[in-house]
Design a protein around this motif. Structure first.
Motif, PDB file in Angstrom:
ATOM      1  N   ARG A   1      82.432 -51.665  12.929  1.00 35.85           N
ATOM      2  CA  ARG A   1      83.853 -51.828  13.124  1.00 35.85           C
ATOM      3  C   ARG A   1      84.506 -50.586  12.268  1.00 35.85           C
ATOM      4  NH1 ARG A   1      88.393 -52.186  10.896  1.00 35.85           N
ATOM      5  NH2 ARG A   1      87.240 -52.889   9.017  1.00 35.85           N
ATOM      6  N   ARG A   2      83.793 -50.354  11.157  1.00 36.76           N
ATOM      7  CA  ARG A   2      84.424 -49.408  10.209  1.00 36.76           C
ATOM      8  C   ARG A   2      84.158 -47.987  10.934  1.00 36.76           C
ATOM      9  NH1 ARG A   2      83.466 -51.452   4.015  1.00 36.76           N
ATOM     10  NH2 ARG A   2      84.469 -53.373   4.449  1.00 36.76           N
ATOM     11  N   VAL A   3      82.953 -47.893  11.409  1.00 36.25           N
ATOM     12  CA  VAL A   3      82.573 -46.511  11.944  1.00 36.25           C
ATOM     13  C   VAL A   3      83.328 -46.398  13.372  1.00 36.25           C
ATOM     14  CG1 VAL A   3      80.720 -45.553  13.176  1.00 36.25           C
ATOM     15  CG2 VAL A   3      80.122 -46.686  11.208  1.00 36.25           C
ATOM     16  N   TYR A   4      83.618 -47.219  14.074  1.00 31.63           N
ATOM     17  CA  TYR A   4      84.559 -47.303  15.323  1.00 31.63           C
ATOM     18  C   TYR A   4      85.823 -46.735  14.762  1.00 31.63           C
ATOM     19  CZ  TYR A   4      81.064 -49.505  18.465  1.00 31.63           C
ATOM     20  OH  TYR A   4      79.933 -49.778  19.111  1.00 31.63           O
ATOM     21  N   ALA A   5      86.415 -47.417  13.799  1.00 35.41           N
ATOM     22  CA  ALA A   5      87.676 -46.917  13.350  1.00 35.41           C
ATOM     23  C   ALA A   5      87.721 -45.640  12.703  1.00 35.41           C
ATOM     24  CB  ALA A   5      88.077 -47.646  12.163  1.00 35.41           C
ATOM     25  N   TYR A   6      86.776 -45.144  11.842  1.00 39.89           N
ATOM     26  CA  TYR A   6      86.505 -43.814  11.445  1.00 39.89           C
ATOM     27  C   TYR A   6      86.378 -42.546  12.655  1.00 39.89           C
ATOM     28  CZ  TYR A   6      83.886 -39.773   8.919  1.00 39.89           C
ATOM     29  OH  TYR A   6      83.381 -38.725   8.420  1.00 39.89           O
ATOM     30  N   CYS A   7      85.933 -43.046  13.701  1.00 44.35           N
ATOM     31  CA  CYS A   7      85.665 -42.066  14.779  1.00 44.35           C
ATOM     32  C   CYS A   7      86.814 -42.458  15.871  1.00 44.35           C
ATOM     33  CB  CYS A   7      84.373 -42.277  15.411  1.00 44.35           C
ATOM     34  SG  CYS A   7      82.989 -41.430  14.354  1.00 44.35           S
ATOM     35  N   GLY A   8      87.806 -43.306  15.562  1.00 45.24           N
ATOM     36  CA  GLY A   8      88.927 -43.504  16.542  1.00 45.24           C
ATOM     37  C   GLY A   8      88.345 -44.017  17.939  1.00 45.24           C
ATOM     38  N   LEU A   9      87.340 -45.029  17.813  1.00 43.38           N
ATOM     39  CA  LEU A   9      86.880 -45.359  19.061  1.00 43.38           C
ATOM     40  C   LEU A   9      86.967 -47.107  19.289  1.00 43.38           C
ATOM     41  CD1 LEU A   9      83.226 -43.625  18.394  1.00 43.38           C
ATOM     42  CD2 LEU A   9      85.028 -43.145  20.483  1.00 43.38           C
ATOM     43  N   LEU A  10      87.873 -47.254  18.368  1.00 44.75           N
ATOM     44  CA  LEU A  10      88.083 -48.920  18.533  1.00 44.75           C
ATOM     45  C   LEU A  10      88.574 -49.247  19.948  1.00 44.75           C
ATOM     46  CD1 LEU A  10      89.637 -49.881  15.088  1.00 44.75           C
ATOM     47  CD2 LEU A  10      87.513 -50.679  16.128  1.00 44.75           C
ATOM     48  N   ALA A  11      89.502 -48.699  20.661  1.00 43.61           N
ATOM     49  CA  ALA A  11      89.791 -48.746  21.939  1.00 43.61           C
ATOM     50  C   ALA A  11      88.773 -48.751  22.896  1.00 43.61           C
ATOM     51  CB  ALA A  11      90.975 -47.992  22.354  1.00 43.61           C
ATOM     52  N   GLU A  12      87.546 -48.249  22.742  1.00 39.63           N
ATOM     53  CA  GLU A  12      86.738 -47.789  23.798  1.00 39.63           C
ATOM     54  C   GLU A  12      85.709 -49.190  23.927  1.00 39.63           C
ATOM     55  OE1 GLU A  12      86.110 -45.359  25.414  1.00 39.63           O
ATOM     56  OE2 GLU A  12      87.763 -44.100  24.618  1.00 39.63           O
TER      57      GLU A  12
END
Length: 358
Positions: free
Chosen positions: A118-129
């Motif tokens: 989750r932290r990596v997704y947030a870091y890369c702006g990918l949570l919505a994906e």
């Protein structure tokens, strides 16, 4: 005179507060060889170990007194936000030394892995994906080993593949210096994926995604390639160090070349996670001047030469079926059908559909 109970209690609180306030200092022990230069081994044996042990601790300081790979620094920054020192004096007077560990598992439990992802997704702006409606995305990663004269390892592998004993049996290419670490018959994979989707009555989006091993893109560009797949099919390689960042409840099919069936690097990376792992094993390349698979899986110099030639000099073709215990193409179709059914239907219909398959 004995100290009062109030004095002892106050002292204990102060000592406890000091211990809690002191930063947790971790030193990465000096390394040589593959852990120092190969992102796959550095990620598996060091970087993910650090994330796993420090994820729930605040204010950790990592002293990495030798040059870490950029990928490792990005992962630590994305998941821990920790201070990573690589030069100068040690940031702490005392520290805990960390050394590479191959012993599984990399992740303590599923919640730890899920929080790191989750932290990596947030870091890369990918949570919505991560939540996306159908169709199911099936992706085949095709690694392009471009000519890289600056890499000693690449030059060594190219020299092995230019062996005259191999040139007469390799598939002709415009550039004989290009390595062949790739899946040999992608069309069969596409046919099986679409057939399984039709039987499961779901839509599927099948694509081949090509990337350069010399320049795979930024860290977040690499992560996006993995987030976009519900099912990822890929040849064995260091690029699969990113598989812990596959989207929740996805499926990885690792294609292992002949004489590589015992490789477990990426299976270990997915223990204690919600990502499913399966493997397919390649058949022996025609014309290879080695015949004994057990010999090529050994640790001698000749065995390493054999396994390198198999991995890098020939496309890996998965047989329709075999008797070695390593999954074949027929298994791929069955496994995809089960995955599509389990991911798309209600629990009652899913159980009934799976019983019908048995």
């Amino acid at each position: 005179m004995k100290p009062s109970k109030h004095f002892l209690a106050t002292t204990s609180l102060l000592v406890g507060a000091f211990v809690m306030a002191a930063p947790l200092c971790v030193k990465v022990a000096p390394q040589d060889g593959r852990v120092k230069s190969n992102v796959g081994h550095q990620g598996e044996e060091l970087t993910y170990r650090l994330v796993n042990s420090l994820l729930r601790k605040r204010g950790a300081v990592i002293w990495w007194p030798w040059e870490a790979l950029p990928w490792s620094l990005e992962v630590l920054n994305a998941t821990l936000g920790s201070v990573v020192s690589q030069s100068g004096a040690a940031p702490c007077e005392t520290w805990r030394t960390v050394r590479p560990v191959v012993r599984p598992p990399q992740w303590r439990d599923r919640p730890t892995h899920a929080e790191a992802r989750r932290r990596v997704y947030a870091y890369c702006g990918l949570l919505a994906e991560t939540e996306r409606p159908p169709p199911f995305a099936v992706r085949v990663l095709e690694r392009l080993d471009d000519d890289d004269a600056s890499s000693p390892g690449h030059r060594r592998r190219v020299a092995l593949c230019e062996d005259k004993k191999l040139l007469t049996t390799r598939t002709p290419t415009k550039n004989l210096r290009r390595l062949e670490r790739r899946i040999g018959d992608v069309a069969s994979f596409e046919r099986l994926a679409k057939d399984a989707a039709e039987r499961a009555k779901v839509d599927v989006d099948f694509k081949v995604v090509k990337f350069s091993s010399k320049d795979p893109g930024s860290f977040c560009e690499q992560i996006r390639r993995f987030v976009e797949a519900d099912v990822l099919i890929s040849i064995h390689g260091a690029h699969l160090v990113n598989v812990p960042f596959l989207r929740p409840r996805s499926l990885l099919f690792e294609v292992l070349p002949w004489a590589h069936a015992k490789k477990k690097h990426h299976r270990r990376l997915l223990l204690n996670t919600d990502v499913h792992y399966d493997k397919l094993c390649g058949e022996r390349p025609r014309g290879l001047p080695f015949h004994d698979e057990a010999f090529c899986e050994g640790r001698s110099e000749a065995a390493r030469t054999c396994s390198t030639k198999v991995r890098d000099c020939f496309p890996t073709r998965v047989p329709p079926c075999n008797t070695t215990g390593c999954a074949c193409l027929a298994h791929l179709g069955d496994r995809l059908l089960r995955f599509f059914l389990s991911s798309s239907q209600s629990s009652h219909n899913r159980r009934r559909a799976l019983r019908d398959l048995e």
